[in-house]
Write a protein that holds these residues in place. Structure first.
Motif, short mmCIF file in Angstrom:
data_model
loop_
_atom_site.label_atom_id
_atom_site.label_comp_id
_atom_site.label_asym_id
_atom_site.label_seq_id
_atom_site.Cartn_x
_atom_site.Cartn_y
_atom_site.Cartn_z
N ILE A 1 0.87 -1.18 0.00
CA ILE A 1 0.00 0.00 0.00
C ILE A 1 0.90 1.23 0.00
CG2 ILE A 1 -1.89 1.20 1.15
CD1 ILE A 1 -2.49 -1.48 2.60
N ASP B 1 0.22 4.32 -1.29
CA ASP B 1 -0.45 5.62 -1.31
C ASP B 1 -0.18 6.32 0.03
OD1 ASP B 1 -2.08 7.84 -1.38
OD2 ASP B 1 -3.94 6.71 -1.69
N THR C 1 -1.50 1.69 5.78
CA THR C 1 -0.42 1.30 4.87
C THR C 1 0.61 0.46 5.61
OG1 THR C 1 1.43 2.11 3.52
CG2 THR C 1 0.73 3.51 5.34
N ASP D 1 7.83 4.67 -0.74
CA ASP D 1 6.62 4.46 -1.55
C ASP D 1 6.94 4.11 -3.01
OD1 ASP D 1 6.21 7.67 -2.71
OD2 ASP D 1 7.31 7.34 -0.85
N SER E 1 -1.32 8.93 1.27
CA SER E 1 -2.50 9.52 1.90
C SER E 1 -3.50 8.47 2.38
CB SER E 1 -3.20 10.48 0.93
OG SER E 1 -3.68 9.77 -0.22
N ALA E 2 -3.15 7.19 2.21
CA ALA E 2 -4.06 6.11 2.61
C ALA E 2 -4.24 6.09 4.13
CB ALA E 2 -3.53 4.76 2.12
N ASP E 3 -5.43 5.67 4.57
CA ASP E 3 -5.69 5.56 6.01
C ASP E 3 -4.89 4.44 6.65
OD1 ASP E 3 -7.52 7.64 5.93
OD2 ASP E 3 -9.22 6.30 5.52
#
Length: 247
Positions: A102, A104, A110, A122, A106-108
């Motif tokens: 994961i 991203d 990761t 990333d 900005s993901a909630d």
């Protein structure tokens, strides 16, 4: 992607080496007066733990790319010698790499933790296997294990210690990148977990001038022994000869 590289001039490099050697000489006197720089020694059954010698680190054009002159001229050839010795002796080899599912930022949720707030982890996306695949020049063969880690240390949150203990390993020869982060953390955790830790001098690299020399000096003083490729190969060959003589 990063396509260029910044290199120090030969004069700058020699001056840096001179200054580092002066610092090492001074530190050595202090350490020896206080009982540091003891030897942990080689054990009876070693494993090779190769840290992050995957394409994102070994090949040009990536944020994590390490010194290409050392990579192509010392690390890869040294690894090839070590792998030949380990494979001939039938000893365990673990290839370690790093990638994230994961990516991203900005993901909630990761698997990067908070590390992406410091460095560009990333970019090493699990979906892009070419990035995190072990360099083809030292690619794993049948019977060798590839371990995927998420943090700097190869031990942190992984199965490495359990696999090594299950195979009666008492010594780890550590190679890879970078000297100041993943290699160093792996060595520190290795000795903390009860393994004799050996850093293979020519097979450890970094991106930053001086980082390898300083970290190897400090590791040798506190966390493991630093040996050359030839010394490590001689050790492995000696174990193989002992086994043959005992059969």
């Amino acid at each position: 992607m990063i396509r260029g590289s910044t290199r120090m001039s030969e004069v700058d490099t020699k001056e840096l080496d001179r200054l580092l050697q002066e610092a090492f000489d001074t530190a050595t006197r202090l350490y020896q007066e206080r009982g540091f720089q003891r030897r942990v020694g080689f054990g009876k059954r070693p494993a090779l733990v190769s840290v992050d010698l995957a394409n994102a680190w070994t090949r040009p054009g990536n944020p994590f790319t390490c010194d290409q002159e050392k990579m192509d001229g010392e690390i890869i050839p040294g690894m090839q010698k070590l792998l030949t010795a380990f494979r001939a002796a039938g000893l365990p080899v673990v290839h370690v790499t790093t990638a994230y599912e994961i990516t991203d930022r900005s993901a909630d949720f990761t698997d990067m933790g908070l590390w992406h707030n410091k460095i560009p982890v990333d970019v090493v996306d699990l979906k892009d296997k070419e990035l995190w695949a072990i360099d083809s020049r030292i690619a794993p063969v049948e019977g060798e294990y590839t371990l995927l880690k998420k943090r700097a240390s190869s031990f942190h949150g992984t199965e490495l210690a359990g696999i090594l203990r299950a195979n009666n390993v008492d010594t780890i020869l550590v190679t890879g990148v970078t000297a100041c982060a993943c290699v160093r953390q792996t060595i520190c955790d290795g000795i903390a977990d009860g393994f004799r830790t050996i850093a293979v001098r020519e097979c450890i690299g970094d991106r930053v001038p001086g980082a390898v020399a300083w970290n190897l000096f400090d590791i040798d003083a506190k966390f493991g022994d630093v040996h050359s490729v030839d010394e490590c190969v001689a050790y492995i060959d000696g174990l193989a000869a002992q086994r043959i003589a005992a059969e």
